[in-house]
Design an enzyme around this catalytic site. Structure first.
Site, PDB file in Angstrom:
ATOM      1  N   LEU A  57       0.845  -1.196   0.000  1.00 56.13           N
ATOM      2  CA  LEU A  57       0.000   0.000   0.000  1.00 56.13           C
ATOM      3  C   LEU A  57       0.877   1.242   0.000  1.00 56.13           C
ATOM      4  CD1 LEU A  57      -2.858  -0.545   2.594  1.00 56.13           C
ATOM      5  CD2 LEU A  57      -3.097   0.388   0.308  1.00 56.13           C
ATOM      6  N   THR A 111       2.326  11.191  -3.964  1.00 56.36           N
ATOM      7  CA  THR A 111       2.404  12.606  -3.573  1.00 56.36           C
ATOM      8  C   THR A 111       2.156  13.580  -4.732  1.00 56.36           C
ATOM      9  OG1 THR A 111       4.791  12.715  -3.898  1.00 56.36           O
ATOM     10  CG2 THR A 111       4.022  12.024  -1.715  1.00 56.36           C
ATOM     11  N   ASP A 141       5.552   7.650  -2.570  1.00 56.87           N
ATOM     12  CA  ASP A 141       5.983   7.785  -3.963  1.00 56.87           C
ATOM     13  C   ASP A 141       6.073   9.267  -4.327  1.00 56.87           C
ATOM     14  OD1 ASP A 141       6.260   6.490  -6.778  1.00 56.87           O
ATOM     15  OD2 ASP A 141       4.787   8.101  -7.049  1.00 56.87           O
ATOM     16  N   TYR A 180       6.920  16.473  -9.726  1.00 59.29           N
ATOM     17  CA  TYR A 180       5.743  16.926  -8.983  1.00 59.29           C
ATOM     18  C   TYR A 180       5.992  18.289  -8.325  1.00 59.29           C
ATOM     19  CZ  TYR A 180       4.250  12.038  -9.492  1.00 59.29           C
ATOM     20  OH  TYR A 180       3.920  10.805  -9.991  1.00 59.29           O
ATOM     21  N   ARG A 231      -9.969   9.964   4.562  1.00 60.65           N
ATOM     22  CA  ARG A 231      -9.736   9.113   3.388  1.00 60.65           C
ATOM     23  C   ARG A 231      -8.447   8.315   3.524  1.00 60.65           C
ATOM     24  NH1 ARG A 231     -11.898  12.119  -2.053  1.00 60.65           N
ATOM     25  NH2 ARG A 231     -14.069  11.495  -1.734  1.00 60.65           N
TER      26      ARG A 231
HETATM   27  N1  LIG Z   1       4.178   7.371 -13.018  1.00 62.33           N
HETATM   28  C1  LIG Z   1       3.245   8.192 -13.420  1.00 62.33           C
HETATM   29  O1  LIG Z   1       3.248   8.703 -14.549  1.00 62.33           O
HETATM   30  C2  LIG Z   1       2.130   8.537 -12.489  1.00 62.33           C
HETATM   31  C3  LIG Z   1       0.963   9.132 -12.996  1.00 62.33           C
HETATM   32  C4  LIG Z   1      -0.053   9.438 -12.093  1.00 62.33           C
HETATM   33  C5  LIG Z   1       0.080   9.142 -10.738  1.00 62.33           C
HETATM   34  N2  LIG Z   1       1.233   8.581 -10.286  1.00 62.33           N
HETATM   35  C6  LIG Z   1       1.430   8.285  -8.850  1.00 62.33           C
HETATM   36  O2  LIG Z   1       0.312   7.593  -8.386  1.00 62.33           O
HETATM   37  C7  LIG Z   1      -0.235   8.272  -7.247  1.00 62.33           C
HETATM   38  C8  LIG Z   1      -1.688   7.962  -7.171  1.00 62.33           C
HETATM   39  O3  LIG Z   1      -2.417   8.859  -8.013  1.00 62.33           O
HETATM   40  P1  LIG Z   1      -3.814   8.539  -8.530  1.00 62.33           P
HETATM   41  O4  LIG Z   1      -4.453   9.688  -9.145  1.00 62.33           O
HETATM   42  O5  LIG Z   1      -3.607   7.369  -9.370  1.00 62.33           O
HETATM   43  O6  LIG Z   1      -4.531   8.186  -7.137  1.00 62.33           O
HETATM   44  P2  LIG Z   1      -5.947   7.587  -6.892  1.00 62.33           P
HETATM   45  O7  LIG Z   1      -6.010   7.372  -5.413  1.00 62.33           O
HETATM   46  O8  LIG Z   1      -6.296   6.489  -7.850  1.00 62.33           O
HETATM   47  O9  LIG Z   1      -6.898   8.790  -7.300  1.00 62.33           O
HETATM   48  C9  LIG Z   1      -6.854  10.000  -6.593  1.00 62.33           C
HETATM   49  C10 LIG Z   1      -8.238  10.594  -6.685  1.00 62.33           C
HETATM   50  O10 LIG Z   1      -9.119   9.725  -6.004  1.00 62.33           O
HETATM   51  C11 LIG Z   1      -9.838  10.416  -5.017  1.00 62.33           C
HETATM   52  N3  LIG Z   1      -9.912   9.539  -3.834  1.00 62.33           N
HETATM   53  C12 LIG Z   1      -8.912   9.118  -3.042  1.00 62.33           C
HETATM   54  N4  LIG Z   1      -9.386   8.308  -2.083  1.00 62.33           N
HETATM   55  C13 LIG Z   1     -10.717   8.237  -2.284  1.00 62.33           C
HETATM   56  C14 LIG Z   1     -11.762   7.563  -1.612  1.00 62.33           C
HETATM   57  N5  LIG Z   1     -11.529   6.808  -0.547  1.00 62.33           N
HETATM   58  N6  LIG Z   1     -13.027   7.695  -2.095  1.00 62.33           N
HETATM   59  C15 LIG Z   1     -13.290   8.476  -3.157  1.00 62.33           C
HETATM   60  N7  LIG Z   1     -12.341   9.147  -3.837  1.00 62.33           N
HETATM   61  C16 LIG Z   1     -11.072   9.032  -3.395  1.00 62.33           C
HETATM   62  C17 LIG Z   1      -9.065  11.675  -4.751  1.00 62.33           C
HETATM   63  O11 LIG Z   1      -9.979  12.671  -4.438  1.00 62.33           O
HETATM   64  P3  LIG Z   1      -9.617  13.895  -3.438  1.00 62.33           P
HETATM   65  O12 LIG Z   1      -8.449  14.605  -4.084  1.00 62.33           O
HETATM   66  O13 LIG Z   1     -10.885  14.672  -3.426  1.00 62.33           O
HETATM   67  O14 LIG Z   1      -9.246  13.275  -2.126  1.00 62.33           O
HETATM   68  C18 LIG Z   1      -8.371  11.938  -6.075  1.00 62.33           C
HETATM   69  O15 LIG Z   1      -9.255  12.668  -6.924  1.00 62.33           O
HETATM   70  C19 LIG Z   1       0.155   9.730  -7.492  1.00 62.33           C
HETATM   71  O16 LIG Z   1       0.101  10.518  -6.330  1.00 62.33           O
HETATM   72  C20 LIG Z   1       1.560   9.536  -7.983  1.00 62.33           C
HETATM   73  O17 LIG Z   1       2.423   9.284  -6.905  1.00 62.33           O
HETATM   74  C21 LIG Z   1       2.234   8.245 -11.145  1.00 62.33           C
END
Ligand SMILES: NC(=O)c1ccc[n+]([C@@H]2O[C@H](COP(=O)([O-])OP(=O)(O)OC[C@H]3O[C@@H](n4cnc5c(N)ncnc54)[C@H](OP(=O)(O)O)[C@@H]3O)[C@@H](O)[C@H]2O)c1
Length: 312
Positions: free
Chosen positions: A24, A28, A52, A57, A269
């Site tokens: 898990l 960031t 991460d 970022y 959350r």
């Molecule tokens: N390598 C790459 O190119 C790349 C690309 C993208 C991301 N990443 C990494 O992956 C991480 C994860 O990003 P992700 O966007 O994929 O994360 P995610 O957790 O899949 O999505 C984040 C979104 O989900 C919402 N959210 C989080 N917990 C929730 C819950 N319990 N119920 C409802 N909605 C919820 C958040 O809303 P709120 O903001 O309103 O809380 C936010 O809009 C990033 O921070 C980064 O470290 C890497």
């Protein structure tokens, strides 16, 4: 991996004895500096031990500040957490790799990294502008360096003890295979978009056979609505099991043997997303049978990230 019903503490071993990655992970990619600090502290307090980060970022300083304060407040040692950051596309030339790595370490206030990833396989024109473009708005790629040149420079970071493991992000199986074959130090981790609408089954099989960890980003489909959080199969499983859709999606990811990154930005959350347990086998299979296929982030095709805050 352990087979306990509690998935919160699952850890996945990395190749070459490079330790274990907590399945898990907290991501960031957060636009606001103050929210970066509060969300990182909340994640640590909720139990997340995997963080991460990325040069791109633009918030490594805030993450470093939050980690330092959070570790001290919680009596948590540096070695109890797993920290990753990523080399940006403008630093692919071998002579730029170590300075970029050292600058990230300094911003994060750390003396070593658990994992260093190349952010994307695409090299951009080297320089201070993270998004170099020509007058027509086209990205300026750097064709004088190969991913393998960059990888060799990343290998020397491991040899010199500066980071425990190296890997690749936003990579396809076709790009990964030749690099994997030629690498002296094999990639320990690949970070890619993955969720029930993009299971990346072939890549996951390749990784599992070689002990490479697949680290899934967007496990909640980047929180987009309509999307995975409102998918009828996911919602029904959540209602049956007294879980939230987010908990179901995160449990599915860990249960299929991937690590994941999620980005809760409130304390509630963070607690919700950390509190995950095994799904019943029938629910797990039901999610595997979802037929929708959708990629949300185009970064894998261009090296241009889909969700980077423009202000940084
Ligand atoms: N390598 C790459 O190119 C790349 C690309 C993208 C991301 N990443 C990494 O992956 C991480 C994860 O990003 P992700 O966007 O994929 O994360 P995610 O957790 O899949 O999505 C984040 C979104 O989900 C919402 N959210 C989080 N917990 C929730 C819950 N319990 N119920 C409802 N909605 C919820 C958040 O809303 P709120 O903001 O309103 O809380 C936010 O809009 C990033 O921070 C980064 O470290 C890497």
């Amino acid at each position: 991996m352990t087979e306990s019903s509690d998935l919160r503490m699952n850890r996945i071993p990395l190749t070459h004895g490079a330790g274990q990655m907590p399945a898990l992970g907290f991501g960031t990619l957060i636009p606001d500096p103050a929210v970066t600090i509060s969300a990182t502290k909340d994640a640590l307090e909720a139990g997340f031990r995997h963080f991460d980060c990325a040069e791109r970022y633009g918030n490594e300083r805030e993450v470093g500040q939050a980690l330092q304060a959070g570790l001290a407040a919680g009596g948590i040692r540096r070695e109890d957490i797993f920290v990753t950051t990523k080399l940006w596309n403008t630093n692919h030339r071998p002579e730029r790799v170590e300075p970029a790595f050292e600058a990230s370490l300094e911003r994060l206030k750390l003396s070593y990294l658990d994992l260093y990833l190349s952010h994307t396989p695409f090299a951009f024109q080297p320089g201070d502008d993270p998004d170099p473009r020509d007058q027509n708005g086209n990205v300026l790629y750097d064709h004088d360096v190969t991913l393998f040149d960059t990888w060799r420079a990343m290998e020397s970071l491991v040899k010199h003890g500066k980071c425990r493991a190296i890997g690749l992000s936003d990579i396809t199986l076709d790009t990964l295979k030749p690099l994997y074959d030629a690498a002296r130090i094999k990639p320990a981790v690949v970070q890619v978009e993955s969720h029930p609408y993009l299971p990346e089954t072939e890549l996951l099989e390749f990784c599992k056979e070689r002990g490479v960890v697949l680290l899934a980003f967007a496990p909640l489909g980047h929180g987009m609505k309509p999307g995975l959080l409102e998918d009828p199969t996911i919602s029904a499983i959540a209602a049956r099991g007294g879980k939230t859709p987010a908990q179901v999606l995160l449990a599915w990811a860990v249960q299929r043997g991937t690590a994941l990154l999620t980005t809760p930005t409130t304390s509630a959350r963070a607690k919700e997303n950390f509190d995950i347990s095994r799904l019943p086998e029938d629910a797990f299979d039901e999610i595997n049978r979802i037929q929708i296929r959708q990629r949300l982030n185009p970064v894998v095709n261009t090296g241009v990230p889909g969700f980077i805050p423009q202000s940084r």
